[in-house]
Design a protein around this motif. Structure first.
Motif, short mmCIF file in Angstrom:
data_model
loop_
_atom_site.label_atom_id
_atom_site.label_comp_id
_atom_site.label_asym_id
_atom_site.label_seq_id
_atom_site.Cartn_x
_atom_site.Cartn_y
_atom_site.Cartn_z
N ALA A 82 0.83 -1.19 0.00
CA ALA A 82 0.00 0.00 0.00
C ALA A 82 0.88 1.26 0.00
CB ALA A 82 -0.91 -0.01 1.22
N GLN A 83 1.96 1.23 0.77
CA GLN A 83 2.90 2.35 0.77
C GLN A 83 3.36 2.69 -0.65
OE1 GLN A 83 4.41 4.23 3.23
NE2 GLN A 83 3.08 3.39 4.79
N VAL A 84 3.70 1.63 -1.37
CA VAL A 84 4.31 1.83 -2.68
C VAL A 84 3.24 2.08 -3.75
CG1 VAL A 84 5.85 0.85 -4.41
CG2 VAL A 84 6.15 0.27 -2.00
N TRP A 85 2.23 1.22 -3.78
CA TRP A 85 1.36 1.20 -4.96
C TRP A 85 0.02 1.89 -4.75
CZ3 TRP A 85 4.05 0.11 -9.00
CH2 TRP A 85 5.19 -0.69 -8.85
N ASP A 140 8.92 5.00 -4.75
CA ASP A 140 8.90 4.79 -6.19
C ASP A 140 9.00 3.29 -6.49
OD1 ASP A 140 9.07 4.74 -8.87
OD2 ASP A 140 10.90 5.93 -9.04
N GLY A 141 7.94 2.72 -7.01
CA GLY A 141 7.86 1.29 -7.23
C GLY A 141 8.93 0.76 -8.17
#
Lengths: 660, 529
Positions: free
Chosen positions: A559-562, A568-569
């Motif tokens: 959730a943090q990333v996407w 930045d994924g």
């Protein structure tokens, strides 16, 4: 009722024959309905057989029905016969159930395809083969189903055969599986030469007579077979490519049913496996390594189906870990829950692909939850199930496996190590699945964003390629995309499977006293070969809590990333992961390089050396003829001289002989 | 016509008629007047089909429980030398005879020779008669005569109706095989004269095989000579290179017969005149032959993979498949030998069908080069469907015929030749490689303009292939009727080997009775429900 078991495979076979004869005439959608009807009827019969099996005492739930002698030759007797026991009927139930749903789904999904009826021909043949695999009463009949599903898989992966990548993927699947089949055949030979039988009930009775070395050899050969069919290291490479097939095929064959055949085979042969601790440990290690490896690869895929493909490889790894830990029931439990949620996820992905005009790149999706409410909601159920969030199905089955690994007998601390790796893999699973859900269903819509330049046209592939690296999926120029919900034939199966994914845990729920339905049902099959959990409630709860925490961490990180885009994924997706550690490319280089060179060397040797020698002899004879030709000049004087010289020589020789 | 009166059993000497009907047919066709050449194929087909019907009748009246020769017919021929017209059939030759009976009329009726039908048909009928003769002969001299006669019509078919390098291929085929035959002739004369006893000289197979009066070393030399002749015919690596040329250059009908019938003369000869006549020498040389067979399985498959000509590819696949047959024969187990005999039939059916399909492709595209073919499945889906079934049969997919033979061979040889079998089993991987790769290049992909025009199969062509597919499925699903008829003869042959050498078949593993649970359930079969 038990006698009707032959109908279970016979019904889809009948469907297949009818469609071969009249499929084209029936056309769309009738061909699809015929196929669906026969498969559903097979499910109904299976259920009836199951109910009458339940009517018997627990120890007495074994039934054999022999139709005829298939291969009677010398000492060998291979029957065309069925073995109905809890293991077989469990497999048959979920195979026919999932198959019926996916047939129904396909009626909608394959709408408008020019080869609509052909698709159902193959699909029914597949169901028949799969049922022969699980119901056969001996190794050879299982092998018939085993190869049959492989052939159907080949036909269905390359279903859209004008696409070079699909054609190549189909061939690759078949040939890679053949490596496994080699193991299967040798295991059968070894069993037959040592025990004199290939029938399961006899093998079960005689297995204690096996020498340790033989048991190990058989087990490892079976592992080779299972690793091929169930896509384990190092033979998994065909499965990601198999996504070239239509999505219902990916769901049915390459997620829910066929790929579990390896786990079934190992479970069926547990009386042999139990005599080889070392093999069991190797199976557990192979499974765990595969689970971790594929989960890592899954974190960096962009193709919606590739994520699920690597996920399938990874989940199958868990089942191997379970088998290696002696937890056959846990393996089958996970097989069933996985069939629910993975088929659900694949069908959901198919629904998405359908809605997106055949787009498969998740980077161009997003926010689909709003326009596809049913697909979105059911996909989310599938996600929570595979991520291991209680009380969804995957939580229970995965927990059973990790618990069994934790308790693995002997082997030093191996069990604990495998448990830890399995736990970490569960975290990864939660992460990559959450990533997928957030990319596809949440965030902003990227539907009509510009794509990079399409890859070179697939049709112009060098015909001389031997086994090139897999092609990237062609990115076609899309017209404006307007995603929409799919027809009822497609969403009804989604809802049914979502129910299974949500509630599947009930099958083997440990909480309510001694429910454990699946374990009680299957136990007689694995009497004496199964590991029984000894941990107390405290340990169980602790391990479950740890696993749940892991899953939540994975989801939170994703959730943090996407979802919130705080990281930045792209930094998390090195090329190495996207390419699955280059294993496939290395194989391609090997077979395209030294492999191809060996074959070419053989071909050249044959032409130049072997055949050259033959032509050389012919040439030599010819030259000798020319050399001697002047002697036959036709001149009488020359012949006279020859005769005279000869006579003189002979006389001289005789004289010398007489003198000496 | 006195030859047709069988001695021993009254009335109808079916085996003599089998040989005679196509032979008479050849003469009749040869006398068809100029200008009525169009009659040649119908008339020839009728004679050939009549022989086929006789072979089916033979199948029906054959006693499957009798291990010995049946329908024997003996007629003294050159009495002073002990040579007789002696024919008979047993479980080992039965299905090869039926195959010969059925495949010739199909080929004659269904495959167009593209010109000059009269001599083509006549030669085909001579070939059928001689093939019957070779499979039925129980006299060494008679066998040798038929074994040689077979060469002539095949030479004519290749040289007369073949492709651009047909003369080279025909000469190579003829001379190569003759070289082997020369050795065999010497061996036959040696065996006969050295076995002569008070009873006089005889060429009779049964008498010689039962007498076993040769010294061990002599028998070994004689076996070696026979084996070389048969190895060339099969063909075994390294004496196989005549085959790709002959196959590639022969007309489709010739290729089909070559693969289906003529190669079997080699493996059949090994069983009938190798194992039976020289049991001790067979055991002695078995490691050599098995090694060559396994090399052939792997090597033939590797070479097949890299072929650029589709027909040549199928030819090399024959080398690999015939390797399996030889492995089965020299496993010396009932299962392996039965598998080997069944696989002779299977290979005839599957490879025959493959050659027909390649012929159909050639008739449409006038090329066999794999690189010039593409996407035919799109253009000709029915042809692709037939090709797929035949290919899967050749690959050894269970449920189709190829698997039954291969599996029995491998499981039968595993007991006696374990490590060879392990390697040979890997051949099934390679078989999938070369065939599926070829299929992918020829049938998959999007067809270019030329290939997109390819016409699909005509009804006539489907009818030609239908019996092959029927046999492929039938033998795959229910081989028991075949195996049951083969087994007694095979069993008695292995007993014969045991009686005359130090070989003993492996013990059957001691099977402890299954525990009560499965006995209970076994008894309930048919109950409930």
């Amino acid at each position: 009722m038990l006698d009707l078991i032959w109908l279970v495979p016979a019904l889809p076979l009948a469907g297949f024959l009818i469609l071969v004869a009249a499929g084209a005439r029936l056309g769309e959608p009738r061909a699809g309905w015929v196929a669906t009807a026969f498969t559903s009827a097979s499910f109904v019969v299976t259920a009836l057989v199951w109910i009458s099996l339940l009517g018997r005492d627990a120890e007495n739930r074994v039934f054999e029905k022999v139709l005829f002698d298939w291969l009677p030759a010398g000492n060998l007797r291979v029957e065309a016969g069925f073995l109905v026991d809890p293991l077989a009927i469990t497999m048959a139930l979920f195979v026919t159930f999932v198959s019926s749903l996916i047939h129904l789904y396909s009626v909608g999904y394959m709408h408008g395809d020019p080869k609509f009826s052909k698709f159902f021909v193959y699909l029914n043949l597949f169901v028949f083969s799969m049922l022969m695999l699980v119901l056969g009463n001996n190794l050879v009949l299982t092998f018939l189903g085993w190869e049959g599903v492989g052939a159907c898989s080949y036909l269905l992966i390359s279903f859209w055969h004008t696409r070079e990548s699909a054609a190549r993927a189909g061939k690759k699947a078949f040939i890679t599986n053949r490596v496994g089949d080699w193991g299967f055949m040798l295991a059968t030979f070894l069993i037959f030469t040592t025990l004199g039988t290939v029938t399961y009930t006899d093998i079960g009775a005689l297995a204690p007579n096996l020498a340790g070395g033989t048991a190990t050899a058989v087990s490892l050969l079976l592992l080779v077979a299972a690793a091929g069919k169930s896509a384990q290291l190092p033979l998994y490479v065909w499965l990601p490519d198999a996504m070239e097939g239509p999505t219902p095929v990916s769901a049915l064959i390459h997620a829910a049913t066929m790929v579990t055949a390896g786990v079934y085979l190992l479970s069926r042969m547990s009386p042999v496996l139990v005599h080889s601790d070392v093999s069991l440990r190797i199976i557990a290690v192979v499974g765990t390594a595969t689970a971790l490896f594929a989960a890592l690869a899954a974190t960096a895929q962009h193709d919606i189906k590739k994520v699920l493909a690597y996920s399938t490889v990874s989940q199958l790894g868990y089942m191997f870990l379970a088998v290696g830990s002696g937890a056959y029931v846990a393996a089958l439990f996970h097989m069933i829950t996985h069939a629910f949620f993975k088929a659900l996820l694949f069908l959901g992905a198919g629904s998405v692909i359908h809605a997106m005009n055949d787009e498969q790149d998740m980077r161009y999706m997003g926010a689909l939850r709003k326009v596809m409410p049913i697909t979105g909601a059911t996909f989310i159920v599938g996600w929570l199930a595979i991520a291991g969030v209680p009380p969804f199905a995957g939580f229970w089955s995965k927990d059973d496996i990790l618990l069994a690994a934790w308790e693995m007998d002997g082997g030093g601390g191996l069990g604990k190590v495998l448990w830890a790796v399995g736990l970490f893999t569960a975290l990864l699973t939660a992460y990559y699945m959450s990533r997928q859900v957030f990319m596809v269903f949440y965030g902003e819509a990227h539907w009509n964003e510009a794509r990079p330049a399409p890859a070179t046209d697939n049709d112009e592939v060098d015909l001389a390629e031997f086994e090139g690296p897999p092609e990237t999926v062609t990115v076609e120029a899309h017209s404006e995309v307007h995603p929409h919900e799919s027809p009822w034939t497609m969403w009804v199966p989604l809802v049914v499977l979502a129910t299974g994914a949500a509630l599947g845990g009930l099958l083997n729920l440990p909480v309510i006293g001694d429910w454990l339905f699946l374990e009680r049902f299957l136990e007689p099959v694995f009497a004496g070969t199964m590991h029984h959990i000894t941990a107390g409630t405290g340990t169980k709860l602790l391990l479950a809590a740890i696993a749940t925490t892991g899953a939540l961490i994975g989801i939170w990180f994703a959730a943090q990333v996407w979802l919130w885009r705080r990281v930045d994924g792209r930094k998390l997706e090195p090329r190495l992961l996207e390419d699955a550690f280059e294993v496939d490319a290395a194989y391609a280089r090997f077979f395209g390089g030294p492999g191809r060179a060996t074959a070419q060397l053989a071909a050249d040797t044959d032409r130049v050396v072997v055949d050259g020698a033959v032509n050389g002899v012919a040439q030599g004879t010819r030259r000798l003829g020319f050399l001697l030709q002047p002697a036959q000049s036709g001149l009488v004087r020359q012949y006279a001289i020859g005769i005279a010289v000869g006579a003189l020589g002979l006389a001289t020789w005789l004289l010398i002989g007489a003198v000496a | 016509m006195s030859i047709l009166a069988a001695t021993g059993d009254a009335g109808f000497a079916i085996l003599n008629w089998l040989i005679l009907v196509p032979a008479v047919g050849a003469v009749v066709v040869a006398f068809i007047p100029r200008g009525r050449e169009d009659l040649a194929r119908p008339v020839g087909t009728a004679f050939s089909a009549a022989a086929g019907a006789l072979s089916v009748y033979l199948l029906a009246v054959f006693d499957g429980s009798d291990p010995g020769f049946q329908f024997e017919s003996t007629r003294s021929w050159i009495a002073d030398l002990g040579i007789s017209w002696h024919v008979g059939v047993d479980g080992i030759s039965l299905f090869l005879v039926v195959l010969t009976g059925l495949i010739f009329p199909i080929v004659l009726a269904g495959l167009d020779p593209h010109g000059d039908p009269k001599p083509y048909t006549a030669w085909m009928l001579v070939l059928q008669a001689a093939s019957f003769g070779a499979f039925l002969a129980l006299d060494l001299f008679l066998f040798f005569v038929f074994f040689e006669v077979v060469l002539v019509p095949m030479y004519m078919l290749i040289a007369g109706w073949g492709y651009d390098r047909r003369r080279y291929a025909a000469n190579k085929f003829f001379i190569y095989t003759m070289a082997g035959s020369a050795l065999m002739l010497v061996a036959i004369i040696a065996v006969v004269s050295l076995s002569a006893s008070d009873g006089g000289i005889t060429f009779d197979l049964n008498t010689l095989a039962e007498r076993q009066s040769l010294a061990t070393n002599t028998a070994r030399w004689a076996f070696a000579a026979f084996a070389v002749a048969f190895a060339i015919k099969i063909p075994l690596v390294p004496v196989h290179t005549w085959l790709p040329d002959a196959h590639t250059q022969a007309p489709t009908g010739g290729s089909v017969i070559l693969a289906a019938v003529m190669l079997k003369l080699g493996t059949y000869g090994l069983v009938r005149f190798g194992l039976y006549l020289f049991p001790e020498a067979s055991v002695y040389f078995a490691p050599v032959l098995v090694t060559l067979a396994v090399i052939g399985i792997i090597y033939g498959a590797l070479v097949a993979t890299m072929q650029t000509d589709l027909k040549r590819l199928v030819a090399y696949s024959s080398v690999a498949h015939m390797g399996f047959v030889v492995l089965g024969i020299f496993a010396f187990t009932v299962t392996g030998l039965e598998g080997g005999i069944l696989q002779m039939v299977n290979h005839g059916v599957s490879t025959g069908a493959l050659f027909i399909l390649v012929g159909f492709i050639y008739e449409r595209r006038h090329t066999r080069r794999i690189s010039e073919l593409k996407g035919l499945q799109k253009a000709a889906p029915v042809m692709a469907g037939f090709f797929t079934v035949v290919m899967l049969s050749s690959v050894g997919l269970p449920g189709l015929n190829g698997f039954v033979g291969e599996f029995l061979i491998l499981i039968g040889s595993f007991a006696t030749r374990r490590w060879w079998t392990v390697v040979a089993a890997a051949g099934v991987i390679l078989a999938a490689l070369y065939l599926l790769w070829a299929y992918q290049r020829v049938f998959h992909g999007a067809p270019d303009e030329v290939n997109a025009e390819t016409r699909d199969l005509l009804t006539r062509e489907k009818l030609v292939l239908a019996p092959f597919v029927a046999a492929i499925v039938f033998i795959g699903v229910y081989p028991a009727p075949l195996l049951d008829r083969v087994e007694p003869a095979v069993d008695s042959l292995i007993t014969h080997i045991e009686d005359n050498s130090n070989y003993r078949r492996p013990d059957q593993p001691v099977v402890v009775p299954a525990p009560t649970q499965s006995e209970d359930t076994g008894a309930e079969t048919g109950g409930e429900g």
